[in-house]
Structures are given as structure tokens and as C-alpha cells.
Write an enzyme that holds these catalytic residues in place. Structure first.
Site, PDB file in Angstrom:
ATOM      1  N   ASP A   9       0.872  -1.171   0.000  1.00 24.30           N
ATOM      2  CA  ASP A   9       0.000   0.000   0.000  1.00 24.30           C
ATOM      3  C   ASP A   9       0.915   1.229   0.000  1.00 24.30           C
ATOM      4  O   ASP A   9       2.052   1.171   0.495  1.00 24.30           O
ATOM      5  CB  ASP A   9      -0.885  -0.036   1.243  1.00 24.30           C
ATOM      6  CG  ASP A   9      -1.606   1.271   1.475  1.00 24.30           C
ATOM      7  OD1 ASP A   9      -2.405   1.666   0.605  1.00 24.30           O
ATOM      8  OD2 ASP A   9      -1.349   1.913   2.512  1.00 24.30           O
ATOM      9  N   ALA A  10       0.429   2.333  -0.512  1.00 22.13           N
ATOM     10  CA  ALA A  10       1.269   3.533  -0.594  1.00 22.13           C
ATOM     11  C   ALA A  10       1.103   4.451   0.615  1.00 22.13           C
ATOM     12  O   ALA A  10       2.036   4.670   1.393  1.00 22.13           O
ATOM     13  CB  ALA A  10       0.961   4.301  -1.880  1.00 22.13           C
ATOM     14  N   TYR A  11      -0.111   4.983   0.787  1.00 21.84           N
ATOM     15  CA  TYR A  11      -0.325   6.061   1.760  1.00 21.84           C
ATOM     16  C   TYR A  11      -0.503   5.527   3.175  1.00 21.84           C
ATOM     17  O   TYR A  11      -1.446   4.813   3.467  1.00 21.84           O
ATOM     18  CB  TYR A  11      -1.520   6.920   1.330  1.00 21.84           C
ATOM     19  CG  TYR A  11      -1.276   7.585  -0.005  1.00 21.84           C
ATOM     20  CD1 TYR A  11      -0.290   8.550  -0.143  1.00 21.84           C
ATOM     21  CD2 TYR A  11      -1.985   7.199  -1.133  1.00 21.84           C
ATOM     22  CE1 TYR A  11      -0.036   9.144  -1.364  1.00 21.84           C
ATOM     23  CE2 TYR A  11      -1.742   7.788  -2.369  1.00 21.84           C
ATOM     24  CZ  TYR A  11      -0.760   8.763  -2.473  1.00 21.84           C
ATOM     25  OH  TYR A  11      -0.505   9.339  -3.695  1.00 21.84           O
ATOM     26  N   ARG A  40      -7.365  13.036   6.404  1.00 22.55           N
ATOM     27  CA  ARG A  40      -7.141  11.624   6.081  1.00 22.55           C
ATOM     28  C   ARG A  40      -8.411  10.791   6.266  1.00 22.55           C
ATOM     29  O   ARG A  40      -8.760   9.957   5.420  1.00 22.55           O
ATOM     30  CB  ARG A  40      -6.019  11.067   6.968  1.00 22.55           C
ATOM     31  CG  ARG A  40      -5.764   9.572   6.828  1.00 22.55           C
ATOM     32  CD  ARG A  40      -5.354   9.190   5.432  1.00 22.55           C
ATOM     33  NE  ARG A  40      -4.923   7.784   5.363  1.00 22.55           N
ATOM     34  CZ  ARG A  40      -4.720   7.126   4.239  1.00 22.55           C
ATOM     35  NH1 ARG A  40      -4.917   7.718   3.065  1.00 22.55           N
ATOM     36  NH2 ARG A  40      -4.315   5.875   4.261  1.00 22.55           N
ATOM     37  N   SER A 116      -2.480   0.785  -4.787  1.00 24.61           N
ATOM     38  CA  SER A 116      -2.948   1.946  -4.028  1.00 24.61           C
ATOM     39  C   SER A 116      -4.248   2.526  -4.572  1.00 24.61           C
ATOM     40  O   SER A 116      -4.556   2.420  -5.764  1.00 24.61           O
ATOM     41  CB  SER A 116      -1.859   3.035  -4.060  1.00 24.61           C
ATOM     42  OG  SER A 116      -2.308   4.232  -3.483  1.00 24.61           O
ATOM     43  N   ASN A 117      -4.960   3.192  -3.672  1.00 15.83           N
ATOM     44  CA  ASN A 117      -6.120   4.000  -4.051  1.00 15.83           C
ATOM     45  C   ASN A 117      -5.714   5.229  -4.853  1.00 15.83           C
ATOM     46  O   ASN A 117      -6.542   5.836  -5.524  1.00 15.83           O
ATOM     47  CB  ASN A 117      -6.872   4.480  -2.800  1.00 15.83           C
ATOM     48  CG  ASN A 117      -7.810   3.440  -2.227  1.00 15.83           C
ATOM     49  OD1 ASN A 117      -8.200   2.494  -2.900  1.00 15.83           O
ATOM     50  ND2 ASN A 117      -8.179   3.614  -0.970  1.00 15.83           N
TER      51      ASN A 117
END
Length: 220
Positions: A9-11, A40, A116-117
């Protein structure tokens, strides 16, 4: 155990989502943390609601809409900083251990990707800013399926794209709900519990819980 592929996942996992606000904390004032947490939380809420409604909008649009809400929720923060904060979001800091961990996994022969989203443009900018573009084999954005995590079609992008059984993929995320979705899909999952959050989604447990990505390759 070595896996054929490591997907991140990125964030919140590779990139610190609160770095944008922290970078300008002196201008925002004492409620900066509240602003960042609200930003967030709404960013994620909007992604879930839009997937349930079948009304996709890319993650950058949701990021901007969430910041608008955060400014309304935290009136002490100056909304004229909107453009400054959005610009900072394109260049989020990665966590300190990330470059060394990814390089070590790459050196072991594993394939590496982000799932990722984030929109493709957001992810490309963040990856280049953190100088991770040389170690990643692929970047998978939900924009390809126009649905957000935890929809199974998101995780299937990796299995289909790399022609791997889900069990051959080790998926790392700091978001417990993301880990639940990936576990249900069939990935081996590693919850990076950076802030020592309590366990939840007990019917979809992670394979491993770590305080940071370090222990993936360096132990501890």
C-alpha cells in the site's frame, strides 16, 4: 520465508500521509494535527462511500474534497493554505526505512509493486520524489478498475497482472481494513501497525504484525 512478490500500500505504509500538514505546521497553528487527521479520515470515507454507490471519482478529487471539509471542520486553520497543502501532498515523505527495505527485497530477487487507491499521477509523483522508481516493478492504481479498496477487483489486478496465485504475494499495509480485504482475497498479509492500534476484523487476521517495514528483511 521468501515470497515471489511483495506488494505495498502507498499512503500510510510507504508514504507519511501527515507529512504535508507537518511541513507547514507553523502556518497552520495548534490544530494542525486535527486538520491532518480529519483530512485523512474523510479522504478514506469518501473512497468507501463512492465505491458503495458506484460513483467513482479519482483519489485526487477525493483528496481535495476531503481537505475542503477539514478546513470547515477546523476553522482555526487558514483555508488560504489549501493550494500549499495540496502541492505538498504530491511530494510526501516516505518513512525512513522504506528505501533500504525495498532495495533489500529487490536484491533478493522478489518483484515489487505498489497497490494503491491513489491516482496514477499522484503515485508517480510520490514515487519519483522519494527516488523509489528504480526499485519498483509496477504501480497498480485503482483507477484501472474504478473501484477503491477493499473491493476484490483491486487486489485481483496484481494476481492477474503478474499471473500469480494470491498466496504467492506478500501484501503490506498500515491500514487494518486494507489488510482485511487483502486477507479475504487470499494474499499473505503483513499489517504494519506503526501507531500501535488495537486489533480488529478478527475474522480476517493478518499473517504477521510488524511495527515497521524493517522486520520484513532485517528482523527485530
Amino acid at each position: 520465508m521468501q515470497y515471489a512478490a511483495y506488494v505495498f500500500d502507498a499512503y500510510g505504509t510507504l508514504f507519511d500521509v501527515h507529512a504535508a500538514v507537518r511541513r507547514h505546521a507553523d502556518k497552520i497553528g495548534p490544530d494542525g494535527q486535527l486538520l491532518s487527521e480529519t483530512w485523512r479520515a474523510k479522504q478514506l470515507e469518501y473512497s468507501w462511500v463512492r465505491t458503495l454507490m458506484g460513483a467513482y471519482a479519482d483519489f485526487w478529487q477525493l483528496t481535495e474534497q476531503a481537505l475542503d471539509f477539514a478546513f470547515r471542520k477546523v476553522p482555526s486553520a487558514d483555508p488560504s493554505l489549501k493550494a500549499t497543502l495540496l502541492d505538498a501532498y504530491w511530494r510526501l515523505d516516505c518513512y525512513p526505512e522504506v528505501p533500504a527495505v525495498l532495495k533489500a527485497l529487490k536484491a533478493s530477487g522478489a518483484r515489487l509493486a505498489i497497490l494503491s487507491n491513489g491516482s496514477p499521477e499522484m503515485l508517480e509523483a510520490a514515487v519519483k520524489s522519494a527516488a523509489l522508481d528504480q526499485v519498483l516493478d509496477d504501480i497498480y492504481s485503482v483507477d484501472m478498475v474504478r473501484r477503491f479498496k477493499t473491493d476484490p477487483s483491486v487486489y485481483d489486478m496484481v494476481a492477474t497482472g503478474w499471473r500469480l496465485y494470491p498466496a504467492a504475494v506478500s501484501f503490506q499495509s498500515s491500514n487494518r481494513w486494507d489488510i482485511a480485504g487483502a486477507t479475504k482475497f487470499g494474499f499473505r498479509t503483513v499489517w504494519i501497525n506503526r501507531s500501535n492500534q488495537p486489533e480488529e476484523y478478527r475474522d480476517f487476521p493478518p499473517s504477521l504484525i510488524l511495527p515497521s517495514l524493517d522486520a520484513l528483511v532485517f528482523g527485530g
